[in-house]
Write an enzyme that holds these catalytic residues in place. Structure first.
Site: not given
Ligand code: UD1
Ligand code: UDP
Length: 388
Positions: A99, A121, A135, A212, A214, A245
């Protein structure tokens, strides 16, 4: 028959963890399938950690992540990039997961190129378009754009049927996260990180925290983090471990409120292997994550969910997961109850596994064989099993 080309698309950490077992299983069937992996890299470091662990080298890497990116930017960059990939690769089917924005953009790009889509999923719903945001809508849109729906549970299947998806298009497979978990968690595990290496697991009650979402940015995260400070103040036997995160909206506030606090260990995002092994050694889990609600019950760890609603009702029904919301008082009370009342704790600390048996990716590949006519047998649906 020639092998069918399957383009597997993902971009964030959880998608990578949950798609890795599918990629590996497809690669075990070279006679039927050629597996091509395209990552948007909506996440960068957090995605690369998973690619390294599961030894996956993407054929295409769009490298779209920018610091503090907006939903619109991610959607446009992913849609344009994936369209180029699909045009070049001409797959017989595109597989997407879950999602995220990558999920939706991948499904839309495939639809515009008139390539069928398989949604892994599929069918999770809260019924509230803004929770989780965005999502809930991403997965509904992905569902509309998909021809094949791999529902993890019978409940997810029911959701899809209610929306008019024909039953023959739905396969109940279990969640591939349990495939990944079973391949990664171990009874003996040495942490290499100094903060975890030195932890006396028998002495401390470790509360594992992730947050994390939104819809929790700002005020709700402030309440959650303040509650954590209060909990370590009230309960001297508690240590909070919080791999934060990389999102700056989360990271900055976490460090502002929790940085330098005694008995609160703030870490960078952990690699999947140390993370699930940390979960297996924790006392309880406090989270707004989707994936953790699936993994922790399989390990018999109580989960208090920092949300008002969940799309994963199965472990709530089984008693291992409770929704506590994001208010300071509610969190402190709910965690306090589990720390003070062994009966309440034991009632929740039951290993249940409504989400999978470790065979989800096998069922998905069997379903693909059936769809493409390599096999005449439809895979049997998953039904919930006992915890690990
Ligand atoms: C995204 C997904 C969310 C998922 C989450 C898992 C969308 C809208 N959101 O949210 O559904 O649950 O990932 O973690 O698709 N960043 C880094 N390095 C990384 C990852 C993220 O620096 O490896 C920072 C960057 O500044 C980036 C920000 O996090 O712009 C947000 O990342 P983004 O994928 O847009 O949103 P998430 O909150 O991570
Ligand atoms: N996870 C990880 N390292 C971390 C935190 C989470 O590998 O420091 C793994 C966790 O075991 C799970 C997945 O990341 O499988 C969950 O990701 P996240 O919470 O970012 O996204 P969501 O599941 O909410 O979409």
């Amino acid at each position: 028959m020639e092998p069918k080309k399957i383009l597997v698309v993902f971009g964030t950490r959880p998608e990578a963890i949950k798609m890795a077992p599918v990629v590996k299983e497809l690669e075990r069937h070279p006679q039927e399938f050629t597996c091509v992996v395209a990552v948007t890299a909506q996440h960068r470091e957090m995605l690369d950690q998973v690619l390294k662990l599961f030894a996956i080298t993407p054929h295409y890497d769009l490298d779209i992540m920018r610091p503090g990116q907006t939903l619109e930017e991610v959607t446009c960059r992913a849609l344009m990039g994936l369209t180029r990939v699909i045009r070049e690769c001409r797959p017989h089917l595109v597989l997407i997961h879950g999602d995220t924005t990558t999920t939706f953009a991948g499904a839309l790009a495939a639809f515009y190129q008139q390539i069928p889509v398989g949604h892994v999923e599929a069918g999770l719903r809260t019924g509230d378009p803004y929770a989780p945001f965005p999502e809930e809508i991403n997965r509904r849109l992905a569902g509309v754009l998909s021809q094949l729906h791999f529902a993890p549970t019978a409940t997810a299947r029911e959701n899809l049927l209610r929306e008019g998806v024909p039953p023959e298009k739905i396969f109940v497979t279990g969640n591939t996260v349990i495939d990944a978990l079973l391949a990664t968690v171990r009874s003996q595990y040495e942490f290499s990180l100094p903060q975890l290496q030195g932890l006396d697991w028998a002495k401390w009650k470790v509360i594992l925290v992730t947050a994390h979402r939104r819809e929790n940015w700002g005020g709700p995260l402030r309440e959650i983090f303040s509650a954590l400070r209060e909990l370590v103040r009230r309960y001297p036997q508690v240590v909070v471990v919080f791999p934060v995160h990389y999102n700056p909206k989360v990271r900055d506030l976490a460090w502002e409120i929790l940085g330098g606090q005694e008995h609160i260990i703030l870490l960078d995002p952990l690699e999947y292997e140390p993370f699930v092994n940390l979960m297996a050694r924790s006392y309880l889990v406090l989270t707004d994550s989707g994936g953790l609600q699936e993994e922790a019950p399989a390990l018999g760890k109580p989960v208090l969910v920092l949300r008002e609603v969940t799309e994963r009702p199965e472990a709530v029904a089984a008693g291992t997961v409770k929704l506590v919301g994001t208010r300071f008082q509610d969190i402190v009370e709910a965690v306090g109850r589990l720390l003070e009342d062994p009966e309440a704790y034991n009632a929740m600390a039951q290993a249940v596994n409504p989400y999978g048996d470790g065979l989800a990716s096998k069922r998905i590949v069997k379903a693909l064989k059936y769809y493409f006519g390599f096999s005449l047998t439809r895979p049997e649906d998953f039904s919930s099993s006992k915890g690990l």
